[in-house]
Design a protein around this motif. Structure first.
Motif, PDB file in Angstrom:
ATOM      1  N   PHE A 144       1.725   5.282  -7.866  1.00  0.00           N
ATOM      2  CA  PHE A 144       0.925   4.165  -8.221  1.00  0.00           C
ATOM      3  C   PHE A 144       1.344   3.430  -9.581  1.00  0.00           C
ATOM      4  O   PHE A 144       0.868   2.430  -9.708  1.00  0.00           O
TER       5      PHE A 144
ATOM      6  N   SER B 223       3.744   0.810  -9.106  1.00  0.00           N
ATOM      7  CA  SER B 223       3.362  -0.026  -7.884  1.00  0.00           C
ATOM      8  C   SER B 223       2.971  -1.354  -8.390  1.00  0.00           C
ATOM      9  O   SER B 223       2.822  -1.973  -9.359  1.00  0.00           O
TER      10      SER B 223
ATOM     11  N   CYS C 181       0.822  -1.052   0.218  1.00  0.00           N
ATOM     12  CA  CYS C 181      -0.061   0.065   0.071  1.00  0.00           C
ATOM     13  C   CYS C 181       1.034   1.391  -0.036  1.00  0.00           C
ATOM     14  O   CYS C 181       0.601   2.257  -0.689  1.00  0.00           O
TER      15      CYS C 181
ATOM     16  N   TYR D 143       2.277   1.898  -3.205  1.00  0.00           N
ATOM     17  CA  TYR D 143       1.118   2.343  -4.290  1.00  0.00           C
ATOM     18  C   TYR D 143       0.947   3.782  -3.968  1.00  0.00           C
ATOM     19  O   TYR D 143       0.543   4.625  -5.018  1.00  0.00           O
TER      20      TYR D 143
END
Length: 405
Positions: A381, A384, A374, A377
């Motif tokens: 992103f 990721s 997470c 990301y």
């Protein structure tokens, strides 16, 4: 009408998930979906070039099956044969794409699943050079080899699973062993990969209640493998699991549901959490499976492992080596207990406390892995390991890439 292959664009899994599914979803809102193999058909013949990544074929067949079930009839596929299309048409034909997707009843060739409808007159007069016989798309189903009737004699699911795995070991070996021998990173572990693929195919046909499509492709650089079904998916499968001393259904999911790391639609986020829960469950099992495939591909071969379900996808690579190494050590410790219990036919609970302790460490390690996924990301992103899509692609879709070091 949706064009599958676009001019000067390689039809890869990335294109399939990011743009092709959107076009299919938009077209389905307007009515019945019709596929057009190539963008320009018989136009711009000398200015067009069409290519398809082989491991996209199982995804395309899986989607076609999903649509054909929805409309209750095969999906129309418009074909063209000209200088721009003859190479890709030749490849798809010789990879058995049309035999598997069509209505073939000739037992010499793969049985047709009747999910695509097309004009067979476009086939023939192809190039004399054939692709490797192993580079064909495969379809697995309980309707094949009389498997549906054969498993009925077993009283519980574990016995049915064991029987199916024993059957698929021979089938998988026949289909993929030669390709496994062609890669340094898989040749020394060919039996291990046969075992893993047999387990995954068994999961597909036993739980998905649908066809499972698979294809392996090898070139001088790497081995790629794709397996896809549009069945009940991970969440429904997990709901059928019974609680035992090691696993309580959705315990990891309930824990990460409390985290608020990602600003993502709750339904899509739920798909991600189900994927993580599935990998966690696989890490606790007494047989090798999805988690072990991920570890072998990434840690053992420095490859890529992609797992897609509904709207979410997780891409595991060597950027997560530290977390994966910790999980691998714990997994092997737990698996050694499982193996010892099986080999020595231990029926008491002498190892339960130690196994529960390892299990709790695995749970904690997965929480750490999820947090790191997470954070990466949120930082960027675009690069990721998490991918989220607006269009839901039902079922389970696994892709691996293993470099030929």
């Amino acid at each position: 009408m949706v064009s599958i292959l676009k001019n000067n664009e390689n039809f890869t899994p990335y294109v399939f998930y990011t743009s092709f599914l959107k076009e299919v979803a938009k077209s389905s809102k307007d009515g019945f979906v019709v596929f057009k193999l190539v963008e320009f058909g018989d136009l711009n013949v000398f200015d067009s070039n069409y290519r398809i990544e082989p491991i996209t074929i199982p995804l395309l067949l899986s989607l076609s099956e999903q649509l054909s079930k929805y409309y209750n009839e095969p999906i129309d596929l418009l074909l063209y044969k000209n200088n721009a299309t003859k190479e890709v048409l030749n490849f798809l034909f010789k990879s058995d794409f049309f035999y598997v997707g069509g209505n073939n009843k000739n037992p010499i060739y793969p049985f047709g699943r009747n999910i695509l409808k097309f004009d067979n007159s476009f086939f023939g007069d192809f190039e004399k050079k054939d692709p490797r016989p192993e580079h064909k798309v495969r379809c697995y189903s309980l309707n094949d080899y009389n498997l549906k009737n054969k498993i009925e004699i077993f009283s519980n699911e574990d016995e049915r699973r064991d029987f199916l795995i024993s059957e698929y070991v021979y089938i998988v070996r026949e289909h993929f062993q030669e390709l496994l021998f062609d890669n340094i990173n898989t040749s020394n572990k060919a039996d291990y990969y046969v075992e893993l693929l047999s387990e995954l195919i068994t999961n597909g046909v036993l739980h998905s209640k649908s066809n499972t499509f698979a294809l392996m492709f090898v070139n001088k650089f790497l081995t790629k493998f794709s397996i896809s079904d549009n069945g009940i998916g991970f969440e429904e499968s997990l709901k059928s699991k019974t609680e035992n001393f090691l696993y309580k259904p959705f315990e990891l999911k309930y824990a990460i549901d409390q985290f608020r790391f990602l600003d993502v639609n709750s339904n899509i986020l739920n798909n991600l959490h189900i994927i993580i829960e599935t990998l966690y469950f696989s890490a606790l099992k007494d047989r090798r499976g999805l988690f072990d495939l991920m570890i072998s591909v990434v840690l053992g071969s420095n490859g890529y492992f992609r797992l897609h379900s509904d709207n979410s996808q997780v891409i595991i690579s060597n950027r997560m080596n530290r977390e994966l190494n910790d999980l691998n050590i714990l997994r092997n410790k737990l698996f050694d207990f499982h193996r010892n219990i099986l080999i020595n036919k231990i029926t008491d609970n002498r190892y339960n406390d130690e196994m529960i302790s390892i299990k709790n460490s695995i749970l904690s390690a997965f929480l750490g892995l999820y947090a790191n996924l997470c954070n990466r990301y949120n930082n960027d992103f675009r690069y990721s390991s998490l991918r989220f899509y607006n269009v839901k692609f039902k079922g389970v879709h696994i892709e691996v890439e293993i470099p030929n070091a």
